[in-house]
Structures are given as structure tokens and as C-alpha cells.
Scaffold this motif. Structure first.
Motif, PDB file in Angstrom:
ATOM      1  N   THR A  48      62.415 -18.944  10.226  1.00 41.38           N
ATOM      2  CA  THR A  48      63.648 -19.092   9.442  1.00 41.38           C
ATOM      3  C   THR A  48      63.495 -18.288   8.148  1.00 41.38           C
TER       4      THR A  48
ATOM      5  N   LEU B 139      53.046 -22.733   4.179  1.00 43.09           N
ATOM      6  CA  LEU B 139      54.015 -23.827   4.098  1.00 43.09           C
ATOM      7  C   LEU B 139      53.751 -24.886   5.161  1.00 43.09           C
TER       8      LEU B 139
ATOM      9  N   GLU C 126      63.390 -19.401   5.401  1.00 48.56           N
ATOM     10  CA  GLU C 126      62.548 -20.190   4.500  1.00 48.56           C
ATOM     11  C   GLU C 126      61.073 -20.094   4.868  1.00 48.56           C
TER      12      GLU C 126
ATOM     13  N   SER D 118      61.395 -22.113  -1.279  1.00 49.14           N
ATOM     14  CA  SER D 118      61.285 -23.130  -0.235  1.00 49.14           C
ATOM     15  C   SER D 118      60.602 -24.388  -0.737  1.00 49.14           C
TER      16      SER D 118
ATOM     17  N   ASP E  74      56.792 -31.779   1.441  1.00 47.56           N
ATOM     18  CA  ASP E  74      57.248 -31.356   2.765  1.00 47.56           C
ATOM     19  C   ASP E  74      56.653 -32.186   3.896  1.00 47.56           C
TER      20      ASP E  74
ATOM     21  N   PHE F  23      59.064 -16.897  -0.356  1.00 42.87           N
ATOM     22  CA  PHE F  23      59.391 -18.273   0.022  1.00 42.87           C
ATOM     23  C   PHE F  23      59.229 -19.246  -1.146  1.00 42.87           C
TER      24      PHE F  23
ATOM     25  N   ARG G 106      59.656 -20.844   7.934  1.00 45.44           N
ATOM     26  CA  ARG G 106      59.168 -21.885   8.834  1.00 45.44           C
ATOM     27  C   ARG G 106      59.610 -21.604  10.265  1.00 45.44           C
TER      28      ARG G 106
END
Lengths: 442, 522
Positions: free
Chosen positions: B212, B243, B214, B404, A16, B401, B216
């Protein structure tokens, strides 16, 4: 582990992170890992470059004090169960921390003469500005008066933070009255009016002067303002009346001198105490007594609806981590001292300070400014003090705080030195100090 | 029963066991309060005699008893040793509090912080007598700047929330210098409570940014809120769902274009140290919890230390004091020197002295031990361990998540898997206590229901993680099988059973009162 995760390599776990921001190896121009031995050698070299208080005749105070801390204090706070635990969010397995916090709160409340104390703040200066904010919440007024005897760094902290809030701070200049340097209590009392949220005053003040705050407390009460008393040398409360007895509404302080070392300014221990009726406006954590499911006494963090993790933007403060381990050191040291030990320690400090003040007052060119003091007093020299204090340091004597270090551009103050004398000063230390001032006069 | 353990079902230990006379159970000792065992005349310190002098206390001698009992040294040592044994700690086992980063605290750091050259120096000593201390601060500052890729750092903030305050005040000062009075700070819903509290503390209104599905920050929602009244955003990266925010650089750009600044909550920096530099993502200010990423001990709730790194844009507003080179020497820049020169824009002072020196020594010791290579591995191992937990538990627990992608240093679960069992996140946590584990963070972040946030850190071994995971799986099995009592009534084996927090708040007892006085007050 990677196969259990289903990742081909470690970098797959960082997918990410945008490619452009990823570092492909260790950051350059920083050293690579080193063995314990060489890290120790490296830091020990830095430590050796400093002049340590215990190796010198040492007379510095002004908000940080050198006292003898019994060896058992540091031994106990290094127990892993204390040192490596977290904020007691799971009280059933944190009763050790919670019980000492309850003991700490009780000790601080009794010392300061207040009903309740919290589980600590960062340091005295941040506790002080939190008291100003709390006074605004209680009185719904915005104007805080800060007396000239309050530590100038505490004043700067208050000015910095209130600059960005709705609060107004009127910081009064120190007045170097002979006999009672610092506060100009009459002028301060005259300045209190119906718009004043609180008056902040330090006792003993930065110059070491000890004052009766009862008349000021009466004036505050008359106008509905809160009296905030700052104490930076908690040992003094073994000898002089507590702020609570003099009528304080909030007492904030620096608890470093009980259980803590000098540590070049931190970690220290912010203290915060007030009366019962204002407890729900307090900042910071509070530990309270309760019972478990079988009716046994136990302790929990309580009234957390004041705090950021519950109230978010409506919290009384944003503080989270405080100074838990320093609070433990305070509590252990205080339990070792007890009433009898604290009183004797305070008497010893005062007696030593009286002796040193008398000897210095006899030195040509030295004027003692204080009539009343605890273990700290201020002298005036005939010329600027800072170069002299620096020269003394070159000769291995830490002979006080030149007040030019703390106050800018003030002709009357730059000739002054504030000295603290504690139980750690030996006769040899005192002789060396007096000789240094005598040498400076000649 | 564990495969290598003894029978552990509730009640089996005590059913046929006698009640003890003392209430103690062998090594599990009750301990009264210091006030209940100590006396006013006892002292555990031996002080020299007090010289006879005429006191000069201004007639303010204390004449009333303070009420501070004392104990002899052996009794004090026992009292606090006994108390210590009622605590869980990272020295005893995994402490998987998400967001709190409970990693091993190397003891070399403790040893070095106690060198008299660091521990026994006064903050107001003349600069020439503390050159080694200033050197240490300067070197730590250099490490922090390089690890973050940012040009300035302020060392004085005392903890994470204090660092947030430092960063937000710099943002406020920067706007003020431009003659702007922006009022709003955007804070994601998933943020630590300190973020909105800090923004409010410096006089800002807080507006929440939604997440969101997800987990984030919703970039479109954030952009829609940007405008001339927005002073900045406070964003946590990696975020509290564990995340990475992949659009952070775009967020920064959008905020900068709208005239705002980006504050990053660096509580989770341990996940990316040495892998990503926040400066490369457009951050303007970020605090670093030395007590998380750089292993200084939490001490049961502090002291912490929260230095703040600044971008070029905010650097001029950084607070006092700071260390500066002056020829061959280092000096501390305080109020006097700051009024002139390049630091005349400093927003002021945040603490009485220079910050948490004791923590600086520990953090630098940790950095030097690990080096640039080791710190990078710290992040990698922390992320590896968290992903291992996520993937091994996602089948039994609900990981909202998980789809994700990989998590960073912590794994987030919700309580959906407990639906219809009658068991809550809190109950599960208390059952973990019986198993000898400190629970994970509960009910945070607020963006998922009944959150369970697990952060193992890099200092747990695979074997230790496997035991922990097997324990959670066994508890999950018991919960789903309807073994409600072992959860509802837990903990059974802790020094105390479940504590009544509601009663504590209803009628707060915050200090000890002598029993006769307490009775009289009833």
C-alpha cells in the motif's frame, strides 16, 4: 528522546500492534535478567555434564573430526574486526574479510584440485545437496545417483530436499565388502546412464575406505553426467590424490577438521569447488579480485547476479549467511600448516590409524574391513555394537561410532563400528581402547 | 570541521605529505596475499614425529604438490591481524545496516561457547555422555517457544534462509499429507530476496503482493489472490519498511480460510521480542535469526543459526533431529526413532548433525542475561532508537512512510531528497565511510527508490546516535549545497578507494595464480 519523537511513552511507539496481541509485561514463567556471574555458573553446570573429547580416549569420526587446532587460530578469529563484522557489502571497509575469503577460495581450490571454490556453505551436507541441484542446472537432467559410501545423514538431507523438487535421487545401499566396504564401485559405474545428472561419491567414504575414482569419472564423462565428490575429512587431502586429479566436476566437503572444533555438530564449514566452466551455476558467495579507483588491487563479492538478493526467485540458491568465520579459521590453520605441515599432519594421522587398526585386528572377535583407508576404518564385531559403545562411554571411553546409530534396520551393519584415529590419540588412549575391545570379546 | 575534531576536508592530509617507500601510511598497512609471502617448506605448527608404517592408501598417495604456502606463527598472527584492521566492525562503532541487526555481541557468550563441555563434544557421542548439551538445546527451545507463543521449534536450521526453507518444507509436507499439490506462494514486494528464492527452491511459483502507499501489505490485493492453488504466504513482520503489519492477524485468518499457511520471516523479531508473540497473530512458522535478535556474532558473514517455531498445525512435520525427554534422560530423536510414533510425519533432515550448537550456547547466555524483562526492553530500546533517527532526519531526508506513524526497529528513507544533486544513495554511503561510519543498507527494500534503511539497534547510546545523526545532517547539507566531488569520489580515507565491481564480474578472478603462470595464460 521521546519528546524529540513526539511520543508520550514507549508504548505509543507500538501503537500499530493490535491491542489484543500486546503483552502488558514480561512473559510469565521465564526467568528475569541475571548477572553475568550466575549465567556463567548456570551454563558451566550444563557443560560439566558432558564427556569432553579431550578428557577421554576418543575415536569418533563419521563426518566430524578431532584435530589439534593451534591456539593462534581461535585467538585471531576472536578479533572484533573479524568476529563482529558483517557480510562484506561495503568492500572499501571490508578488505580484511574479502582478502581472507580470496585466500580461502584459493586454498580450497588447490586442496580439492579444482579451478574455483566459493566463500563457503553451511556444512558438508547442505553443500552436497546444492551440488545435486547445480548438476541439474548444468546437465538439464534430474536423476542423481548417490553411492552407498556417502554419509547417511548427507543422503537423508539430499532425499529430504529433492523430495520437494523435480529431482530424483537414487540412493544406493552400502555394501560391506571385505577389503572395500561401502561403495560397490563396479555396480555404481554400471548404473550410470544418459539420464544421470550426477553421481555423488564420498572419498574417503563413511567407512573410511579410500578408492580410485578415475574409472567412475570416465564413465560419467562418457554419459555427460557430473561427478560430485564429497570429502568430509579435509586432512586426508594431504596424503591422497585430490578429487580433481581423479576427474571430479564438483567437490563438496566438510571443512570442520581444519581450524574448527567439534562443537556438537555446528557451526561447521561447507566447502564447494568446481571447474571454471560451471562457475556461473555455482551457489553461494564468491569473492573476486579487482582494482580500486587508483588502480590498487582489491577484492569484492562478485557474480552476485546468481544470488538471491539480486535474482530473487531465479537465484541459483537461497543461501545468504554462510560460514564466514569458520572459513577464516580454516584459512588461518591452513596458513600455519602450509604444504609441509599439512602433509606431515596427514602422514601422522594415517600412521596412527594403521597402528590402531593393526592392534584392533588382533583382538578376538574383531574383523578389520578396510584394505585401504586414511585415518578412519571400520571393524565388524560378532554382535550388535551399539550397546558396547554405550558401555564404553559409561567407562569414559569414546570408542567409535556404532553404525547402527546411522543406519536403520540393517543386520549386517549393526555389528560394525567406524573409528577415526587422529594425531590427538595418545598411546595411553590407544591402550585403553584396545583393552576395552578385548574386554568386550571376553 | 567537527566541533571537537580536526580538519577533515579531502586532500588536506596528503597534499604536502611525502609518498612513502612502502606504500604504507603509518598504521594503515598494505598486506600482500598469503601466497605472496609464504613458502612451501615453512610451517607454523610443531607436530610429533611420524611413526614408520607401511602405508595403506590403496596406491593413491598424493604425488603432486598442492601449492599451499605456510608461515611461521608470528607471521601468521601479523598477516591476519593486519587484515583485520582493514575491516569495519560493530566493535568499532555503529553498524546501522537495516534488516541485519548489528548489535553488540556480549563477550560472556564467547567465553561460554568455548567451554570444553560444549565446544569439545562430538555430535555422535552416545546420548548419555552429552546430557548437558541436550539440556541446553532443550532449554533454549523452551525459551523460543515461550517468546513466540508457539508449541514446537526445530533447532537444526543453520541460518535465516535455511530456516525459511525449513518452514516452507513443513508447509509443503502439510499440503502433501492432505493430498494437495498447491503451487503458488504469495510474497510481498518488499520481502527479503531469500523469501522468493526459498519458495522457488522448494518448487513453488512466486506471486508478488503489492504494498500500500503506507508501506504495508495490501490486504485486499492479498485476499484477491488467495485460492485453492495458494500454498501460503511469506510475510515479514515487522516488514522491511520498518513497519508493523497491523492486519497480520486478519491476513492469517484469510490465508487459513483459503487452506493456506502463513510463514513469517522473523529477521526483524528483535523489534517485538517480549512485546508480541507471533503465535498470537496466527503465524504457522517463523524462523528466528539467533545471530540477529539474540546477539550471536555475524562473523563477517556467518555462521548464523535459524531455529523455526511451528504452530500446532505444522508441528507434526518438523524436521529431524530433535531433543525429547525419555524418563530422567534427554534423547535425540533421529531417523530410526522417528519412523514410528508421533513424529512419523516429519519431513526429514536438513543438516548432517543437530544445528549450530555454538550459537545455541551464545543465544541462551544472552537470554538468561537479559531475562524476560530485559528482552522486552531490548525491543523497546531498539524501537525508541529507530524512531529517534526517523524523526531527527525526516526533515532533511525523505522518509516516505513517516506519515504512517512510528516505525519499529529501523527507519527507511528514499533518495528523493537527493534529486537534482547528481548524488546517489551509493555516493552518500561511500561518503559515510570517510566519516568513519559503516553505511546503512542501500537499495533495499525495492519498494522505494534509492532506499536507505537504518537500523541502530538497542545497543547504541543517545550520544552515539546524536553524533551519527549530526554526521548525516552535515552530509545532507553538503549534498544539497552542491559539494558533489566529496560524494562522487568517496571514499578518500578508506584502505582502498572505490572498487570496480563491474570489472570483477566481467572477467572473474576467483583464486590466486602464480604471476608467471598468470602471465603465460594472458
Amino acid at each position: 528522546m521521546l519528546s524529540a519523537i513526539g511520543a508520550k511513552d514507549i508504548d505509543a511507539l507500538f501503537r500499530d500492534v493490535p491491542q489484543s496481541a500486546r503483552l502488558d509485561g514480561p512473559i510469565g514463567d521465564l526467568p528475569l535478567h541475571a548477572p553475568e556471574m550466575s549465567v556463567e555458573r548456570d551454563l558451566a553446570r550444563m557443560a560439566a555434564r558432558n564427556l569432553t573429547a579431550s578428557d577421554t580416549p576418543f575415536f569418533l569420526g563419521c563426518g566430524a573430526y578431532k584435530h589439534h587446532v593451534p591456539a593462534s587460530v581461535d585467538h585471531l578469529i576472536q578479533r572484533g574486526e573479524f568476529l563482529t563484522s558483517y557480510t562484506p557489502y561495503q568492500p572499501e571497509i571490508a578488505q580484511g574479510t574479502l582478502q581472507y575469503l580470496f585466500e580461502f577460495q584459493t586454498q580450497v581450490a588447490r586442496l580439492t584440485g579444482m579451478d574455483v571454490a566459493n566463500a563457503s556453505m553451511y556444512d558438508g551436507s547442505t553443500a552436497c545437496v546444492e551440488a545435486i541441484f547445480m548438476a541439474r542446472r548444468v546437465t538439464r537432467r534430474k536423476k542423481a545417483l548417490i553411492s552407498g559410501g556417502v554419509h547417511p545423514h548427507y543422503v537423508h538431507v539430499a532425499q529430504t530436499l529433492t523430495h520437494f523438487t523435480d529431482d530424483e535421487v537414487e540412493a544406493r545401499r552400502p555394501v560391506l565388502t571385505e577389503g572395500a566396504p561401502g561403495d560397490d564401485l563396479d555396480g555404481l559405474i554400471a548404473a550410470v546412464d544418459g539420464d544421470t545428472s550426477c553421481v555423488v561419491v564420498q572419498n574417503p567414504n563413511l567407512f573410511g575406505h579410500v578408492a580410485d575414482l578415475s574409472p567412475l569419472a570416465a564413465k560419467c564423462r562418457e554419459h555427460g553426467a557430473l561427478l560430485v565428490v564429497v570429502v568430509t575429512e579435509m586432512v586426508s587431502l594431504g596424503a591422497i590424490q585430490s578429487p580433481g586429479e581423479m576427474g571430479a566436476d564438483i567437490v563438496v566437503g566438510e571443512g570442520q577438521s581444519i581450524g574448527g572444533g567439534l562443537n556438537f555438530g555446528g557451526p561447521y564449514l561447507g566447502l564447494f569447488a568446481c571447474n571454471q566452466k560451471h562457475v556461473r551455476q555455482m551457489p553461494g558467495r564468491l569473492c573476486g579480485e579487482t582494482v580500486d579507483a587508483e588502480g590498487k588491487r582489491g577484492f569484492v563479492l562478485t557474480l552476485s547476479t546468481r544470488e538471491q538478493h539480486i535474482r530473487r526467485e531465479k537465484a541459483t540458491s537461497n543461501i545468504c549467511t554462510n560460514s564466514g568465520l569458520m572459513a577464516l579459521a580454516f584459512t588461518i590453520h591452513m596458513s600455519l600448516l602450509g604444504e609441509a605441515g599439512l602433509r606431515k599432519l596427514a602422514a601422522l594421522n594415517h600412521a596412527r590409524a594403521c597402528q590402531v587398526a593393526d592392534r584392533l585386528a588382533k583382538v578376538e572377535g574383531v574383523t578389520l574391513l578396510n584394505d585401504a583407508f586414511f585415518n578412519e576404518f571400520t571393524i565388524r564385531l560378532t554382535r550388535e555394537a551399539r550397546p558396547l559403545i554405550r558401555r564404553m562411554a559409561d567407562d569414559g571411553i569414546l570408542g567409535g561410532v556404532a553404525l547402527g546409530r546411522l543406519y536403520e534396520d540393517d543386520g549386517s551393519i549393526e555389528n560394525c563400528v567406524t573409528l577415526a584415529v587422529t594425531e590427538t590419540a595418545t598411546d595411553e588412549d590407544v591402550n585403553a581402547l584396545v583393552a576395552a575391545y578385548e574386554g568386550a570379546a571376553s | 570541521m567537527l566541533k571537537n575534531g580536526r580538519q577533515t576536508s579531502p586532500g588536506s592530509v596528503t597534499e604536502n605529505a611525502p609518498q612513502t617507500f612502502t606504500g604504507n601510511r603509518a598504521l594503515m598497512l598494505d598486506e600482500p596475499l598469503i601466497f605472496e609471502i609464504a613458502g612451501p617448506k615453512t610451517t607454523g605448527v610443531d607436530l610429533m614425529d611420524v611413526p614408520q608404517v607401511e602405508t595403506r592408501l590403496g596406491g593413491l598417495e598424493r604425488n603432486r604438490e598442492i601449492g599451499l604456502p605456510g608461515l611461521a606463527e608470528p607471521e601468521v598472527v601479523r598477516h591476519y591481524t593486519r587484515l583485520s584492521r582493514m575491516n569495519y566492525a560493530i566493535d568499532m562503532g555503529i553498524f546501522p545496516l537495516g534488516s541485519c541487526t548489528m548489535k553488540h555481541n556480549p563477550r560472556l557468550n564467547e567465553k561460554l561457547a568455548r567451554l570444553p563441555g560444549f565446544a569439545d563434544i562430538h555430535p555422535l557421542q552416545p546420548a548419555q555422555s552429552v546430557q548437558g548439551a541436550l539440556e541446553l538445546i532443550d532449554e533454549l527451545a523452551t525459551w523460543l517457544k515461550k517468546l513466540c507463543g508457539m508449541p514446537e521449534v526445530s533447532m537444526s536450521p543453520k541460518a535465516g534462509a535455511h530456516g525459511e526453507l525449513c518452514g516452507m518444507l513443513a508447509i509443503r509436507a502439510a499440503h502433501e499429507a492432505r493430498g494437495e499439490a498447491r503451487k503458488v506462494v504469495l510474497v510481498p514486494e518488499s520481502a527479503h530476496g531469500t523469501n522468493p528464492a526459498t519458495a522457488a527452491f522448494c518448487g513453488y511459483e512466486v506471486d508478488a503482493i503489492p504494498a500500500t502507499p503506507e508501506g504495508r501489505v495490501d490486504l485486499a490485493a492479498l485476499k484477491a489472490k488467495l485460492g485453492p492453488d495458494v500454498a501460503g504466504v511469506m510475510i515479514t513482520n515487522p516488514n522491511t519498511c520498518g513497519l508493523f503489519e497491523p492486519e497480520l492477524a486478519e491476513i492469517s485468518e484469510a490465508v487459513h480460510q483459503a487452506g493456506g499457511y502463513v510463514y513469517c520471516d522473523g529477521a526483524n523479531f528483535n523489534a517485538i521480542v517480549g512485546k508480541v508473540r507471533p503465535g498470537d497473530l496466527g503465524i504457522d512458522a517463523m524462523h528466528i535469526n539467533l545471530h540477529k535478535t539474540f546477539s550471536t556474532p555475524h562473523g563477517g558473514g556467518g555462521p548464523g543459526s535459524g531455529p523455526v517455531v511451528f504452530s500446532e498445525a505444522l508441528a507434526p512435520y518438523a524436521p529431524l533431529p530433535f531433543v525429547r525427554k525419555a524418563g530422567d534422560m534427554l534423547e535425540l530423536v533421529e531417523e530410526e526413532q522417528a519412523r514410528t510414533g508421533s513424529h512419523s510425519d516429519s519431513f526429514g533432515r536438513m543438516v548432517a548433525f543437530h544445528g549450530q550448537m555454538g550459537m545455541f550456547v551464545r543465544a541462551l547466555s544472552y537470554m538468561k542475561s537479559h531475562g524476560a524483562d530485559g528482552l522486552r526492553q531490548v525491543a523497546e530500546d531498539a524501537v525508541l532508537n529507530a524512531n529517534y533517527i526517523l524523526r531527527r532526519l525526516e526533515g532533511e531526508l525523505t522518509a516516505p512512510f513517516a506519515a504512517s506513524g512510528p516505525c519499529m526497529h529501523e527507519a527507511l528513507f528514499s533518495d528523493e531528497w537527493l534529486e537534482d544533486t547528481g548524488i546517489t544513495t551509493l555516493d552518500l554511503a561511500k561518503a559515510m565511510i570517510d566519516e568513519g561510519y559503516h553505511p546503512m543498507t542501500m537499495y533495499f527494500p525495492l519498494v522505494v527508490h534509492g532506499a536507505m534503511l537504518i537500523e541502530p539497534t538497542e545497543t547504541e547510546s543517545k550520544a552515539g546516535l546524536d553524533r551519527f545523526i549530526e554526521t548525516i545532517l552535515a552530509l545532507a547539507g553538503a549534498a544539497k549545497a552542491g559539494d558533489v566531488e566529496r560524494f562522487k569520489e568517496a571514499p578518500f580515507y578508506a584502505p582502498l578507494r572505490r572498487l570496480d565491481e563491474t570489472a570483477a564480474a566481467r572477467k572473474p578472478i576467483l583464486t590466486w595464480t602464480e604471476p608467471d603462470l598468470a602471465e603465460a595464460a594472458e
